[in-house]
Structure formats: structure tokens, C-alpha cells
Scaffold this motif. Structure first.
Motif, PDB file in Angstrom:
ATOM      1  N   TYR A  33      16.337  11.983   7.339  1.00 34.20           N
ATOM      2  CA  TYR A  33      15.326  10.949   7.555  1.00 34.20           C
ATOM      3  C   TYR A  33      15.871   9.820   8.426  1.00 34.20           C
ATOM      4  O   TYR A  33      15.177   9.309   9.313  1.00 34.20           O
ATOM      5  CB  TYR A  33      14.833  10.404   6.218  1.00 34.20           C
ATOM      6  CG  TYR A  33      13.881   9.253   6.371  1.00 34.20           C
ATOM      7  CD1 TYR A  33      12.686   9.420   7.072  1.00 34.20           C
ATOM      8  CD2 TYR A  33      14.169   8.006   5.835  1.00 34.20           C
ATOM      9  CE1 TYR A  33      11.812   8.361   7.242  1.00 34.20           C
ATOM     10  CE2 TYR A  33      13.297   6.946   5.997  1.00 34.20           C
ATOM     11  CZ  TYR A  33      12.121   7.120   6.692  1.00 34.20           C
ATOM     12  OH  TYR A  33      11.261   6.076   6.865  1.00 34.20           O
ATOM     13  N   GLU A  34      17.121   9.438   8.192  1.00 43.07           N
ATOM     14  CA  GLU A  34      17.729   8.391   9.010  1.00 43.07           C
ATOM     15  C   GLU A  34      17.797   8.798  10.480  1.00 43.07           C
ATOM     16  O   GLU A  34      17.552   7.980  11.372  1.00 43.07           O
ATOM     17  CB  GLU A  34      19.122   8.056   8.473  1.00 43.07           C
ATOM     18  CG  GLU A  34      19.103   7.283   7.160  1.00 43.07           C
ATOM     19  CD  GLU A  34      20.492   7.043   6.606  1.00 43.07           C
ATOM     20  OE1 GLU A  34      20.652   6.112   5.796  1.00 43.07           O
ATOM     21  OE2 GLU A  34      21.422   7.795   6.972  1.00 43.07           O
ATOM     22  N   ALA A  35      18.128  10.069  10.727  1.00 42.02           N
ATOM     23  CA  ALA A  35      18.178  10.549  12.109  1.00 42.02           C
ATOM     24  C   ALA A  35      16.796  10.514  12.752  1.00 42.02           C
ATOM     25  O   ALA A  35      16.636  10.111  13.911  1.00 42.02           O
ATOM     26  CB  ALA A  35      18.752  11.962  12.153  1.00 42.02           C
ATOM     27  N   ALA A  36      15.768  10.932  11.996  1.00 47.90           N
ATOM     28  CA  ALA A  36      14.400  10.904  12.518  1.00 47.90           C
ATOM     29  C   ALA A  36      13.956   9.472  12.784  1.00 47.90           C
ATOM     30  O   ALA A  36      13.292   9.183  13.792  1.00 47.90           O
ATOM     31  CB  ALA A  36      13.456  11.577  11.528  1.00 47.90           C
ATOM     32  N   PHE A  37      14.334   8.554  11.889  1.00 48.27           N
ATOM     33  CA  PHE A  37      13.962   7.155  12.057  1.00 48.27           C
ATOM     34  C   PHE A  37      14.623   6.557  13.293  1.00 48.27           C
ATOM     35  O   PHE A  37      13.980   5.833  14.061  1.00 48.27           O
ATOM     36  CB  PHE A  37      14.360   6.361  10.812  1.00 48.27           C
ATOM     37  CG  PHE A  37      14.025   4.896  10.901  1.00 48.27           C
ATOM     38  CD1 PHE A  37      12.782   4.440  10.515  1.00 48.27           C
ATOM     39  CD2 PHE A  37      14.946   3.980  11.387  1.00 48.27           C
ATOM     40  CE1 PHE A  37      12.450   3.089  10.608  1.00 48.27           C
ATOM     41  CE2 PHE A  37      14.632   2.644  11.483  1.00 48.27           C
ATOM     42  CZ  PHE A  37      13.380   2.187  11.095  1.00 48.27           C
ATOM     43  N   GLN A  38      15.906   6.856  13.492  1.00 51.33           N
ATOM     44  CA  GLN A  38      16.608   6.324  14.656  1.00 51.33           C
ATOM     45  C   GLN A  38      15.977   6.826  15.952  1.00 51.33           C
ATOM     46  O   GLN A  38      15.841   6.080  16.924  1.00 51.33           O
ATOM     47  CB  GLN A  38      18.095   6.698  14.606  1.00 51.33           C
ATOM     48  CG  GLN A  38      18.883   5.990  13.516  1.00 51.33           C
ATOM     49  CD  GLN A  38      18.926   4.483  13.705  1.00 51.33           C
ATOM     50  OE1 GLN A  38      18.826   3.991  14.830  1.00 51.33           O
ATOM     51  NE2 GLN A  38      19.070   3.747  12.620  1.00 51.33           N
ATOM     52  N   GLN A  39      15.595   8.099  15.972  1.00 40.87           N
ATOM     53  CA  GLN A  39      14.957   8.650  17.160  1.00 40.87           C
ATOM     54  C   GLN A  39      13.618   7.948  17.425  1.00 40.87           C
ATOM     55  O   GLN A  39      13.299   7.589  18.555  1.00 40.87           O
ATOM     56  CB  GLN A  39      14.738  10.151  16.998  1.00 40.87           C
ATOM     57  CG  GLN A  39      14.180  10.827  18.248  1.00 40.87           C
ATOM     58  CD  GLN A  39      14.013  12.322  18.058  1.00 40.87           C
ATOM     59  OE1 GLN A  39      13.637  12.781  16.986  1.00 40.87           O
ATOM     60  NE2 GLN A  39      14.296  13.086  19.091  1.00 40.87           N
TER      61      GLN A  39
END
Length: 264
Positions: free
Chosen positions: A90-96
Motif C-alpha cells: 500500500y505504501e508503494a502504491a501511495f507513493q506512486q
């Protein structure tokens, strides 16, 4: 495939495959490493738009709201998908999404991102369970071979260089290897389900024509290289699309019989 080796991180898998599968326009523009990690919808920006480094720096300061995420975000046929697995994805998706927002898009919709993340995790767990039931396993040698292939597709000298490149995107070696394992597992499952088939010349020509049409409609000024120069990438794209189609059809069947409980 052991439980520890099947860490679910499909968003990270997207980053790995984005780094591996160069688009035709990237090949024409010569922007290998920068273009590889770009979102598919990205077009040329004007002089008023923030640079990738500026957007990336700003996005790094944004933090997703993890309050209220339960310890078990979902259960799939009795198998738990945990907050520990959910959080880095989720953190990776949020950063993107935050990087896209810095480039002029809408602010990240955290509720939608959370739903998409947990849905992807459920789908991955369903495919993993199906692969296990068919006796499909992925060895370390399979993972190494795939990483080497991905490096070659990206004009990189070795798998180590590829891992170093995706690490700059915030993907650890462990995450990358885990996602390559998932990717190989899905490909093997699709081959078991539908049989391995090479794309036809007609299919490749159709993909090439589609890429040229998209380049013309985008008014980006980028020229598509001749067909023969991008044939390998067209074949990779065609195989990936086939894997996606078969996997989605398989998932439709698996969902019908599955016991799925989502706790978000």
C-alpha cells in the motif's frame, strides 16, 4: 513454494515489470532507465511541470494513513493476508499516486488505493493457492533466470544491475525476488491452464500498429522505431497480455468457489 517465499506484493511486481518491459516510445526516445519506471499514462510535460526529481522528492514527504488497518486485512479460503503484508504494498502504491499528484494529478484517494491493494492481494493469494494445488513450484534458479532475462530486456549487464535499478525506486532485493517468483508462478500456472503459445505475426503487427497510432494521437513528437527493431518487445508485450487474459479468466472461476472475507 513456501509461505515465506510467497510474500504478496503485486504493486512491487508492477514496478519490477515496468523496469523490465520498455515501451516502444521509450525505445524511440532513448530514455531507458527514466522511461522504464514511468506510468503508462505519462506524456511529455511542459516547462512549468515539476521535474521527476522534484516530484519524487515531494512525494517522498507524503505518508499514507495506516490508522485503522486491521492486523488481518483479508482471509482467502482460511489463509490470512496480514497488515504486515499489506503495508509495504500500500505504501508503494501511495507513493506512486503521490508522485502523479505532484505532476498535476488529483490527490491520492487512499480509500480506493486500499481497496485496490487488498483486492490485488486476494487475487494473488487465489493464484498462489491454485498453483500449490497443481504442484507448481518456482525454484531459486527460475527466479535467477527470470531476473537475468529482465536485465537483458532492459539493456542491463546483469540481474544485479536490475536489482540495483529497482532499489532506487524503493524496492528491496527481497521484494523484487519475491515478486519475480510470483510472476514466474503465474506464468507457469497460465501455461498449465491454457498451454504456452507464441504470438503470431498478425498479433505482433497489430500491436505495432496500435503503438504507432497512440504515438500519433499523443502528439508527443516521439517516433516509433521500425518493426524489426522492437519485435522482441512486442513479443514480450503480447505474452504479458496473454498471461493477463488467462489469469483473469482463471480468477473469475476461482472467486466463484472461494471463501473471501475482506476486513477493510
Amino acid at each position: 513454494m513456501t509461505h515465506t517465499m510467497r510474500t504478496r506484493a503485486r504493486t512491487v511486481l508492477g514496478l519490477v515489470t515496468a523496469a523490465a518491459m520498455l515501451t516502444l516510445s521509450a525505445c524511440g526516445g532513448g530514455g531507458g532507465s527514466d522511461s522504464a519506471g514511468a506510468d503508462k499514462g505519462t506524456t511529455s510535460s511542459d516547462s512549468s511541470s515539476p521535474s521527476p526529481s522534484e516530484s519524487g522528492d515531494a512525494a517522498q514527504g507524503a505518508e499514507p494513513d495506516l490508522e485503522g488497518i486491521p492486523d488481518v486485512v483479508a482471509e482467502v479460503n482460511g489463509e490470512q493476508v496480514t497488515k504486515e503484508e499489506f503495508t509495504p504494498i500500500y505504501e508503494a502504491a501511495f507513493q506512486q499516486a503521490a508522485m502523479q499528484a505532484q505532476a498535476g494529478g488529483a490527490a491520492p484517494d487512499e480509500e480506493a488505493l486500499q481497496k485496490q491493494t487488498v483486492d490485488d492481494l486476494v487475487d494473488t493469494e487465489l493464484l498462489v493457492q491454485e498453483a500449490d494445488s497443481r504442484g507448481i513450484t518456482v525454484s531459486d534458479e527460475d527466479i535467477d533466470a527470470e531476473l537475468t532475462d529482465l536485465a537483458e530486456q532492459n539493456q542491463l549487464g546483469s540481474a544485479e544491475e536490475l536489482l540495483a535499478a529497482v532499489e532506487k525506486q524503493g524496492v528491496t532485493e527481497e521484494q523484487a525476488r519475491s515478486q519475480v517468483e510470483t510472476q514466474v508462478m503465474v506464468e507457469q500456472l497460465v501455461a498449465d491452464e491454457d498451454g504456452a503459445a507464441d504470438p503470431t505475426e498478425k498479433e505482433l503487427r497489430a500491436l505495432y500498429a496500435q503503438a504507432k497510432q497512440q504515438a500519433q494521437s499523443s502528439q508527443s513528437g516521439q517516433e516509433i522505431p521500425p518493426f524489426d527493431e522492437v519485435r522482441d518487445q512486442l513479443e514480450q508485450q503480447a505474452r504479458s497480455e496473454q498471461v493477463g487474459r488467462v489469469a483473469e479468466a482463471l480468477l473469475e472461476d476461482l472467486r466463484q468457489d472461494a471463501e473471501i472475507e475482506i476486513n477493510l
